[in-house]
Design a protein around this motif. Sequence first.
Motif, PDB file in Angstrom:
ATOM      1  N   SER A 214     -14.166 -12.685 -13.086  1.00  0.00           N
ATOM      2  CA  SER A 214     -14.587 -12.120 -11.809  1.00  0.00           C
ATOM      3  C   SER A 214     -13.417 -12.200 -10.852  1.00  0.00           C
ATOM      4  O   SER A 214     -12.535 -13.061 -11.000  1.00  0.00           O
ATOM      5  CB  SER A 214     -15.805 -12.867 -11.260  1.00  0.00           C
ATOM      6  N   LEU A 215     -13.391 -11.318  -9.860  1.00  0.00           N
ATOM      7  CA  LEU A 215     -12.290 -11.209  -8.915  1.00  0.00           C
ATOM      8  C   LEU A 215     -12.765 -11.617  -7.530  1.00  0.00           C
ATOM      9  O   LEU A 215     -13.898 -11.324  -7.133  1.00  0.00           O
ATOM     10  CB  LEU A 215     -11.755  -9.776  -8.892  1.00  0.00           C
ATOM     11  N   ALA A 216     -11.865 -12.274  -6.797  1.00  0.00           N
ATOM     12  CA  ALA A 216     -12.197 -12.657  -5.430  1.00  0.00           C
ATOM     13  C   ALA A 216     -12.276 -11.434  -4.527  1.00  0.00           C
ATOM     14  O   ALA A 216     -12.940 -11.477  -3.490  1.00  0.00           O
ATOM     15  CB  ALA A 216     -11.161 -13.652  -4.902  1.00  0.00           C
ATOM     16  N   ALA A 217     -11.582 -10.358  -4.870  1.00  0.00           N
ATOM     17  CA  ALA A 217     -11.636  -9.107  -4.100  1.00  0.00           C
ATOM     18  C   ALA A 217     -11.603  -7.939  -5.064  1.00  0.00           C
ATOM     19  O   ALA A 217     -10.983  -8.011  -6.125  1.00  0.00           O
ATOM     20  CB  ALA A 217     -10.466  -9.024  -3.121  1.00  0.00           C
ATOM     21  N   ALA A 218     -12.278  -6.861  -4.705  1.00  0.00           N
ATOM     22  CA  ALA A 218     -12.343  -5.686  -5.569  1.00  0.00           C
ATOM     23  C   ALA A 218     -11.269  -4.673  -5.258  1.00  0.00           C
ATOM     24  O   ALA A 218     -11.140  -3.670  -5.956  1.00  0.00           O
ATOM     25  CB  ALA A 218     -13.715  -5.024  -5.463  1.00  0.00           C
ATOM     26  N   GLU A 219     -10.467  -4.917  -4.184  1.00  0.00           N
ATOM     27  CA  GLU A 219      -9.411  -3.982  -3.823  1.00  0.00           C
ATOM     28  C   GLU A 219      -8.343  -4.700  -3.026  1.00  0.00           C
ATOM     29  O   GLU A 219      -8.564  -5.822  -2.535  1.00  0.00           O
ATOM     30  CB  GLU A 219      -9.993  -2.831  -2.999  1.00  0.00           C
ATOM     31  N   GLY A 220      -7.189  -4.075  -2.920  1.00  0.00           N
ATOM     32  CA  GLY A 220      -6.100  -4.647  -2.153  1.00  0.00           C
ATOM     33  C   GLY A 220      -4.920  -3.715  -2.112  1.00  0.00           C
ATOM     34  O   GLY A 220      -4.839  -2.731  -2.859  1.00  0.00           O
ATOM     35  N   ALA A 221      -3.981  -4.019  -1.204  1.00  0.00           N
ATOM     36  CA  ALA A 221      -2.786  -3.195  -1.058  1.00  0.00           C
ATOM     37  C   ALA A 221      -1.806  -3.472  -2.182  1.00  0.00           C
ATOM     38  O   ALA A 221      -1.835  -4.543  -2.806  1.00  0.00           O
ATOM     39  CB  ALA A 221      -2.131  -3.484   0.293  1.00  0.00           C
ATOM     40  N   PRO A 269      -0.555 -10.971  -9.326  1.00  0.00           N
ATOM     41  CA  PRO A 269       0.085 -10.025  -8.401  1.00  0.00           C
ATOM     42  C   PRO A 269      -0.163  -8.594  -8.871  1.00  0.00           C
ATOM     43  O   PRO A 269       0.104  -8.272 -10.035  1.00  0.00           O
ATOM     44  CB  PRO A 269       1.567 -10.396  -8.485  1.00  0.00           C
ATOM     45  N   VAL A 270      -0.677  -7.748  -7.995  1.00  0.00           N
ATOM     46  CA  VAL A 270      -0.975  -6.365  -8.351  1.00  0.00           C
ATOM     47  C   VAL A 270      -0.014  -5.452  -7.596  1.00  0.00           C
ATOM     48  O   VAL A 270      -0.171  -5.239  -6.393  1.00  0.00           O
ATOM     49  CB  VAL A 270      -2.433  -6.005  -8.025  1.00  0.00           C
ATOM     50  N   ALA A 271       1.021  -4.994  -8.307  1.00  0.00           N
ATOM     51  CA  ALA A 271       2.009  -4.097  -7.716  1.00  0.00           C
ATOM     52  C   ALA A 271       1.939  -2.695  -8.302  1.00  0.00           C
ATOM     53  O   ALA A 271       2.424  -1.744  -7.695  1.00  0.00           O
ATOM     54  CB  ALA A 271       3.422  -4.668  -7.904  1.00  0.00           C
ATOM     55  N   ASP A 272       1.390  -2.557  -9.505  1.00  0.00           N
ATOM     56  CA  ASP A 272       1.314  -1.254 -10.169  1.00  0.00           C
ATOM     57  C   ASP A 272       0.149  -0.460  -9.578  1.00  0.00           C
ATOM     58  O   ASP A 272      -1.010  -0.866  -9.675  1.00  0.00           O
ATOM     59  CB  ASP A 272       1.134  -1.455 -11.674  1.00  0.00           C
ATOM     60  N   ARG A 273       0.457   0.676  -8.953  1.00  0.00           N
ATOM     61  CA  ARG A 273      -0.583   1.491  -8.331  1.00  0.00           C
ATOM     62  C   ARG A 273      -1.549   2.096  -9.342  1.00  0.00           C
ATOM     63  O   ARG A 273      -2.607   2.616  -8.960  1.00  0.00           O
ATOM     64  CB  ARG A 273       0.060   2.590  -7.486  1.00  0.00           C
ATOM     65  N   ALA A 274      -1.199   2.067 -10.656  1.00  0.00           N
ATOM     66  CA  ALA A 274      -2.090   2.628 -11.682  1.00  0.00           C
ATOM     67  C   ALA A 274      -3.204   1.661 -12.074  1.00  0.00           C
ATOM     68  O   ALA A 274      -4.154   2.053 -12.762  1.00  0.00           O
ATOM     69  CB  ALA A 274      -1.286   2.996 -12.939  1.00  0.00           C
ATOM     70  N   THR A 298      -9.259  -1.849  -7.238  1.00  0.00           N
ATOM     71  CA  THR A 298      -8.661  -0.641  -6.677  1.00  0.00           C
ATOM     72  C   THR A 298      -7.440  -0.995  -5.853  1.00  0.00           C
ATOM     73  O   THR A 298      -7.503  -1.893  -5.008  1.00  0.00           O
ATOM     74  CB  THR A 298      -9.670   0.103  -5.784  1.00  0.00           C
ATOM     75  N   VAL A 299      -6.325  -0.317  -6.108  1.00  0.00           N
ATOM     76  CA  VAL A 299      -5.112  -0.479  -5.311  1.00  0.00           C
ATOM     77  C   VAL A 299      -5.168   0.539  -4.183  1.00  0.00           C
ATOM     78  O   VAL A 299      -5.187   1.750  -4.417  1.00  0.00           O
ATOM     79  CB  VAL A 299      -3.849  -0.279  -6.168  1.00  0.00           C
ATOM     80  N   LEU A 300      -5.232   0.042  -2.954  1.00  0.00           N
ATOM     81  CA  LEU A 300      -5.352   0.924  -1.795  1.00  0.00           C
ATOM     82  C   LEU A 300      -3.978   1.313  -1.262  1.00  0.00           C
ATOM     83  O   LEU A 300      -3.084   0.465  -1.157  1.00  0.00           O
ATOM     84  CB  LEU A 300      -6.143   0.233  -0.688  1.00  0.00           C
ATOM     85  N   GLU A 301      -3.823   2.565  -0.907  1.00  0.00           N
ATOM     86  CA  GLU A 301      -2.608   3.004  -0.246  1.00  0.00           C
ATOM     87  C   GLU A 301      -2.608   2.457   1.186  1.00  0.00           C
ATOM     88  O   GLU A 301      -3.667   2.377   1.828  1.00  0.00           O
ATOM     89  CB  GLU A 301      -2.523   4.522  -0.224  1.00  0.00           C
TER      90      GLU A 301
END
Length: 475
Positions: A214-221, A269-274, A298-301
Amino acid sequence: MRAAAGSRRRAAAIGLAVLAAAAGGALSPPAAAEEETPPGQVEFPTRCLPPPETGLLPADGTTAARITVDRPAPRIGDTVTVTYRVAKTPAVDPTGAAAPVGAPAPAGRVLLGGAQAGEVAVTAVRPAEDAGPPGAHAGPPNTDPGEVGGVVPVASDAAMTGTFTVTAPGEITLTPGGYTLPTGTHCTPAGPSAPVSARLTVPPLPRLNLRSVSLAAAEGAPGGRVRVTGVGFTPGAPVTVAGRAGAAETADRAAAAADAWGRLAAELPVADRATTAVVAYEGPAWTPEEGSRPAAYTVLEPAPVPAPAPEPPGGLSMAQAGAAITLGAVGYGAGGAAPGRIGTVTVTDTRGGAAGWTLTGRITELTGPGGIRVPGASLTWAPSCTPAPPAPPALPAAPAPPTPPAQVAPGSTVGRCTPGSPGPVGPQGAVLASGAGAPPAGGAAGFTVDAEVSLHLPPYTPPGAYRAVLTLTLS
């Protein structure tokens, strides 16, 4: 507001056995074509010992036999019926007479090997109409007796059967063992063992995979870190946490280890926009057996940064009241339309002259849980456009509130503002509104643009939140 050459843009995030009767005498397989060897029939050297009271010497020679089963691919726990048939035996006949009713029933052993060791006791089936004591010869008496000391004649439908329970996965071999004839003669393989006559393949039991994250957040920059927790992993096992886009992994990756209770905690760390999901797994690569189900991410712009100063005179600009659009819910089984509304857009034109303007929009495909995608063309809108009311003059007393202008039907024109046609938006884009011109230089024209939006989803769309980016461009 994000500037482009010759245009103004704003992006909005959208959320949403058959048993054969045995005959008297010896044993035989089912009828086969003359000189044709039935499948699975094997031959092996055999020594046959007649009953001691006959005074006959042991007989050495070759036995031809075969083993068949009713389930060639059983599962663990299944009962398998084994049939042992003897087509040829070197045993000698101590009497030369037919085997009488009440003679011992033919019996034998089938040896198990490979994944499961042991043996199966087999015996001939006794018909109900054949009277005799328990264990007596099965079937009618042999009507074709041989000579004393000659080879025991073989009946055409004799068979010995028995059962065993499968207890292990893998390949199980079945090999003919010793057998006893109704004459009391006992025959055993003379070599180390007879050849394998039949094989079974038992599939392994399915493994239950309890791994989950499970994730602490479902989206981020882009570049942000998301906390990942999990359960059900092998205690102490190294675990890889990785981003995922559909069936492929992305460049986002982190190493972790399960604790003594199989729990997992890591930051990815989520850096890949894909990246559209996060998984965790043991071993060199994710598999359904060694990994968790994907958790949607989801990676938000980044939101566009507004200009620090207003547009200079003689320009074309727009402003929007709120960029995020939240759509209503849609029932899982029935499907339907999720309604919503864009943030109101105000267009200001101070250029003067006859130059017009166009406000367009386009939308990316929507991304849902586990990388599920919905085409952007599923989103439709119904635009409206009205001239913006002028600012009231400064008076000592508060003026009466202006009467809200009536909305304009699509396709009609009010002043210099025309709303776009209702329909799908899609990735190619559609016109939201347009203006035919501007007042003389030094003047200003303002317009208010709105649109009701609706996302159409088919029945049984997987539940969860779906997101996309709607970009408005003014040019």
